[in-house]
Design a protein around this motif. Sequence first.
Motif, mmCIF file in Angstrom:
data_model
loop_
_atom_site.group_PDB
_atom_site.id
_atom_site.type_symbol
_atom_site.label_atom_id
_atom_site.label_comp_id
_atom_site.label_asym_id
_atom_site.label_seq_id
_atom_site.Cartn_x
_atom_site.Cartn_y
_atom_site.Cartn_z
ATOM 1 N N LEU A 6 0.952 -1.205 -0.013
ATOM 2 C CA LEU A 6 -0.127 -0.014 -0.107
ATOM 3 C C LEU A 6 1.021 1.091 0.419
ATOM 4 N N THR A 7 0.226 2.422 -0.905
ATOM 5 C CA THR A 7 1.144 3.452 -0.574
ATOM 6 C C THR A 7 0.396 4.522 0.558
ATOM 7 N N GLU A 8 1.031 5.571 1.197
ATOM 8 C CA GLU A 8 1.443 5.962 2.492
ATOM 9 C C GLU A 8 0.060 7.089 2.695
ATOM 10 N N VAL B 156 -2.099 -5.898 0.724
ATOM 11 C CA VAL B 156 -2.636 -4.715 1.830
ATOM 12 C C VAL B 156 -1.918 -5.283 2.786
ATOM 13 N N LEU B 157 -1.961 -6.535 3.282
ATOM 14 C CA LEU B 157 -1.350 -6.520 5.037
ATOM 15 C C LEU B 157 -0.076 -6.168 5.005
ATOM 16 N N THR B 158 0.296 -5.315 5.039
ATOM 17 C CA THR B 158 1.957 -4.656 5.500
ATOM 18 C C THR B 158 1.957 -4.828 6.587
ATOM 19 N N LYS C 276 0.860 -15.757 5.042
ATOM 20 C CA LYS C 276 1.153 -15.872 4.121
ATOM 21 C C LYS C 276 2.793 -15.615 4.574
ATOM 22 N N LYS C 277 3.728 -16.330 3.495
ATOM 23 C CA LYS C 277 5.118 -16.062 3.547
ATOM 24 C C LYS C 277 5.668 -14.216 4.061
ATOM 25 N N LYS C 278 5.823 -13.967 3.519
ATOM 26 C CA LYS C 278 6.006 -12.334 3.882
ATOM 27 C C LYS C 278 5.986 -11.512 5.080
ATOM 28 N N ASN C 279 4.823 -11.565 5.414
ATOM 29 C CA ASN C 279 4.743 -10.954 7.144
ATOM 30 C C ASN C 279 4.659 -12.330 7.699
ATOM 31 N N PHE C 280 5.187 -13.582 8.105
ATOM 32 C CA PHE C 280 4.627 -14.583 8.786
ATOM 33 C C PHE C 280 5.170 -14.408 9.915
ATOM 34 N N LEU C 281 6.492 -13.702 10.911
ATOM 35 C CA LEU C 281 6.383 -13.353 11.701
ATOM 36 C C LEU C 281 5.811 -11.857 12.602
#
Length: 201
Positions: free
Chosen positions: A78-80, A111-113, A136-141
């Motif tokens: 997402l943009t700011e 979307v889920l940053t 999902k993997k990208k923001n898993f932790l």
Amino acid sequence: GGAANVAQNLKALNAEPILCSVIGNDEKSKDLLELMREQNMNISGIVKSSERITTRKVRIISNNAQMLRVDTEDTFDLTEKEYNSLIKNIHEIIINENIDAIILQDYNKGVLTEKLIKETIEIANKNNIPVGVDPKKKNFLSYQNVTFFKPNLKELKEGTGITSKDDSIEEILKSVDSLHEKLNCRFIMTTLSERGVLIKD
């Protein structure tokens, strides 16, 4: 697509889902919103943006079988401006609606940053609203301090960097224990295909 399917399932259980996401400001966004209205979905959490397109998935069918699927979508973060609009909607919905729970359905679509995840969880915890996550993997932790975390075995391995081919329950439990400590969440439910589910609290 996927998040709307989750909302449909919740509606079938007599819940009242409110979808929060960012879509394009294009013809496909009009089609999407019209479909949502036809299903009596609450669209107050939807943000329209001219900086991205509405995801479109076209299935090519031949002899009653899907041959391929063509996706047209933006997956950048997402943009700011988009972030500010979406988090404002989330704040207002939590303040004005009687929210029983929040589900973060992650598809790595931007979307889920990490920033949105952390602020949404913080808002929810301040208001004693349980949070469930399908990661999902990208923001898993990044999903720390949530109530319920539901990876499948593949996501568990990718998200925690497991390289072992040992899929015994004992080894999976070790990984889940480690993840439980890192996320500080209440429950982890790992789906194991035909072997069922493993729940850790």
